[in-house]
Design a protein around this motif. Structure first.
Motif, PDB file in Angstrom:
ATOM      1  N   SER A 110      10.695  -1.544  58.905  1.00  0.00           N
ATOM      2  CA  SER A 110      10.981  -2.660  59.809  1.00  0.00           C
ATOM      3  C   SER A 110       9.818  -2.860  60.787  1.00  0.00           C
ATOM      4  O   SER A 110       9.441  -3.987  61.108  1.00  0.00           O
ATOM      5  CB  SER A 110      12.292  -2.390  60.571  1.00  0.00           C
ATOM      6  OG  SER A 110      12.690  -3.515  61.315  1.00  0.00           O
ATOM      7  N   ALA A 111       9.231  -1.755  61.231  1.00  0.00           N
ATOM      8  CA  ALA A 111       8.070  -1.829  62.133  1.00  0.00           C
ATOM      9  C   ALA A 111       6.870  -2.456  61.425  1.00  0.00           C
ATOM     10  O   ALA A 111       6.099  -3.208  62.032  1.00  0.00           O
ATOM     11  CB  ALA A 111       7.717  -0.430  62.641  1.00  0.00           C
ATOM     12  N   GLN A 116      13.335   2.319  59.609  1.00  0.00           N
ATOM     13  CA  GLN A 116      12.694   2.003  60.899  1.00  0.00           C
ATOM     14  C   GLN A 116      11.187   1.828  60.727  1.00  0.00           C
ATOM     15  O   GLN A 116      10.581   0.946  61.346  1.00  0.00           O
ATOM     16  CB  GLN A 116      13.023   3.115  61.911  1.00  0.00           C
ATOM     17  CG  GLN A 116      14.460   3.047  62.394  1.00  0.00           C
ATOM     18  CD  GLN A 116      14.932   4.332  63.063  1.00  0.00           C
ATOM     19  OE1 GLN A 116      14.260   5.369  63.001  1.00  0.00           O
ATOM     20  NE2 GLN A 116      16.096   4.279  63.694  1.00  0.00           N
ATOM     21  N   GLN A 117      10.593   2.657  59.879  1.00  0.00           N
ATOM     22  CA  GLN A 117       9.154   2.527  59.613  1.00  0.00           C
ATOM     23  C   GLN A 117       8.842   1.196  58.923  1.00  0.00           C
ATOM     24  O   GLN A 117       7.884   0.502  59.284  1.00  0.00           O
ATOM     25  CB  GLN A 117       8.672   3.692  58.728  1.00  0.00           C
ATOM     26  CG  GLN A 117       8.811   5.068  59.354  1.00  0.00           C
ATOM     27  CD  GLN A 117       8.000   5.214  60.626  1.00  0.00           C
ATOM     28  OE1 GLN A 117       6.891   4.689  60.736  1.00  0.00           O
ATOM     29  NE2 GLN A 117       8.553   5.905  61.604  1.00  0.00           N
ATOM     30  N   GLN A 177       4.049  -3.953  63.935  1.00  0.00           N
ATOM     31  CA  GLN A 177       3.791  -2.868  64.896  1.00  0.00           C
ATOM     32  C   GLN A 177       2.964  -1.749  64.274  1.00  0.00           C
ATOM     33  O   GLN A 177       2.275  -1.011  64.974  1.00  0.00           O
ATOM     34  CB  GLN A 177       5.118  -2.314  65.416  1.00  0.00           C
ATOM     35  CG  GLN A 177       5.912  -3.330  66.213  1.00  0.00           C
ATOM     36  CD  GLN A 177       7.384  -2.959  66.342  1.00  0.00           C
ATOM     37  OE1 GLN A 177       7.840  -1.968  65.788  1.00  0.00           O
ATOM     38  NE2 GLN A 177       8.126  -3.771  67.092  1.00  0.00           N
ATOM     39  N   SER A 232      12.399  -8.953  61.354  1.00  0.00           N
ATOM     40  CA  SER A 232      12.643  -7.509  61.430  1.00  0.00           C
ATOM     41  C   SER A 232      13.956  -7.183  62.143  1.00  0.00           C
ATOM     42  O   SER A 232      14.402  -6.032  62.127  1.00  0.00           O
ATOM     43  CB  SER A 232      11.480  -6.796  62.134  1.00  0.00           C
ATOM     44  OG  SER A 232      11.351  -7.267  63.458  1.00  0.00           O
TER      45      SER A 232
END
Length: 436
Positions: free
Chosen positions: A405-406, A402-403, A411, A239
């Motif tokens: 990658s999380a 970002q979502q 996460q 990530s």
């Protein structure tokens, strides 16, 4: 005071006057290998243009985009030449933020630029940026590991083949991972890869009425496939990996396959930098049998902001760095395989380049196969293969990135990432007036 002292003083004064009159161009660029090489070769430019000095601001991709966008939008005037992508050029040209390149020189040969690349840099019939290198994306793979897995890479693989091969090539005990893919958040990092990939899964960012589509099954299939594949066959910490990080992993023998920019081909086959240089093969970006491959279309370009006071000198540099002569200069110093690819028809007709670059035909075929005006299986209201050519996409793409990658980092779940992507995109598109 004797005559000699007077003469020395006069010479010093003239030298100082000459230094004072030299123009210094401040150039913002990305920390990719081709750009670093360009900086090393600028003595050639300075010799031909003794009144022009150069100051470089070299930045990581996401940081470059942020700084350059802020500077030009606020008319900061920090830079005289910008390194920007195919996404920004037509949007910024229409805003009046860029100067047209009308004086590149009699021998520049604008008509030699590849039509697929040139059209993305043109607005109202004028060229607003000159391509330094152009690219699509493709599969780069280790022939030795493919053979060891008992497989043969097709010229045009499917995603199912890629997933099967990646799992079979993975040897975590020896730190060899079947596949390396972008995971670092950013509209031009993980979302470049994932948007292009989603096209081949039948997904799209928006329907014809600009309604976001992250709540549709095609995006769920795309993200589920990507996250499970990377969890099983990707490197740890994926990530955080963008283009440069995955390049380093591939060059050091840690990746069985890498699906990324065609421009990387010369870096992974250069024995000075790559420990696997003699073991690399190439294939087209994968598909799912729906009529679209997961390949993109991009160019890194040099453009001149409208606010510069040094437009004439800046255009001289842009012409030098994107000319046929520059390609010859790189060939003389580094060999034909290492010239910036994807910009000129004459390069792909050059027998020396064809001989030196085994990836030349695959690169050109990939560039020509990308269709920015019809990038997806279903109809869309936007232009762009791995991006959506609207001003809001820069912020949207990074927020969605970002979502995702999380989700790759574990996460959040894939479903949570898609729900968040849908909500934030709906909110921004409503605020911007696309959705009534």
């Amino acid at each position: 005071m004797n005559l000699k002292t007077l003469l020395l003083g006069a010479c010093s004064a003239l030298a100082l006057a000459g230094m004072a009159s030299a123009e210094t161009l401040t150039i913002a660029t990305v920390n990719n290998g081709d750009m670093i090489r360009m900086q090393k070769l600028t003595d050639d430019f300075k010799a031909k243009n003794p009144g022009i000095d150069l100051e470089w601001v070299t930045l990581e991709e996401n940081v470059l985009r942020q700084k350059v966008t802020t500077d030009i939008a606020t008319k900061g005037g920090q830079f005289d030449i910008l390194t920007i992508g195919t996404y920004e050029v037509p949007i910024w040209a229409k805003q009046g933020w860029l100067l047209p390149l009308d004086n590149l020189g009699a021998d520049y040969d604008v008509d030699d630029l590849l039509p697929a690349i040139r059209s993305g840099l043109t607005a109202d019939g004028k060229l607003y940026a000159a391509p330094f290198y152009g690219e699509s994306s493709m599969v780069m793979y280790r022939k030795d590991l493919m053979e060891k897995a008992g497989l043969t890479m097709p010229d045009a693989p499917t995603w199912d083949f890629i997933a099967d091969a990646a799992r079979k090539m993975t040897d975590k005990a020896n730190e060899v991972y079947g596949i390396c893919l972008r995971g670092k958040a950013g509209w031009g990092e993980n979302m470049a890869f994932l948007t292009a990939t989603s096209n081949s899964f039948g997904a799209r960012w928006f329907d014809e009425n600009w309604k976001p589509q992250f709540d549709q099954p095609e995006w769920k299939k795309t993200l589920d496939f990507y996250v499970s594949l990377m969890n099983e066959a990707g490197p740890p910490g994926a990530s955080s990996n963008g283009f440069n990080e995955n390049l380093a992993l591939f060059q050091t023998g840690k990746c069985g396959m890498w699906i990324d920019a065609t421009v990387a081909a010369s870096f992974v086959t250069n024995p000075k930098d790559s420990t696997v240089a003699d073991k690399v093969g190439f294939a087209l970006a994968p598909d799912n049998g729906l009529g679209k491959r997961g390949n993109w279309l991009w160019a890194w370009n040099l453009a001149i902001p409208a606010g510069t006071q040094k437009a004439e000198a800046a255009e001289k540099f842009v012409s030098w760095a994107t000319s046929k002569d520059y390609l010859k200069l790189v060939a003389e110093k580094e060999g034909w395989a290492n010239v910036p690819p994807g910009t000129r028809t004459s390069l792909y007709e050059n027998p020396e380049y064809q001989k030196a670059a085994p990836f030349a035909k695959m690169t050109l075929d990939s560039i020509n196969a990308a269709d920015p005006k019809a990038p997806t299986v279903k109809p869309v209201p936007y232009v762009g293969v791995q991006f959506v050519a609207i001003p809001e996409f820069q912020g949207l793409g990074t927020a969605v990135g970002q979502q995702f990658s999380a989700a790759l980092a574990g996460q959040v779940t894939v479903d949570q990432a898609l729900t968040s992507a849908q909500q934030l995109t709906e909110r921004e598109m409503t605020k911007a007036g696309y959705i009534k």
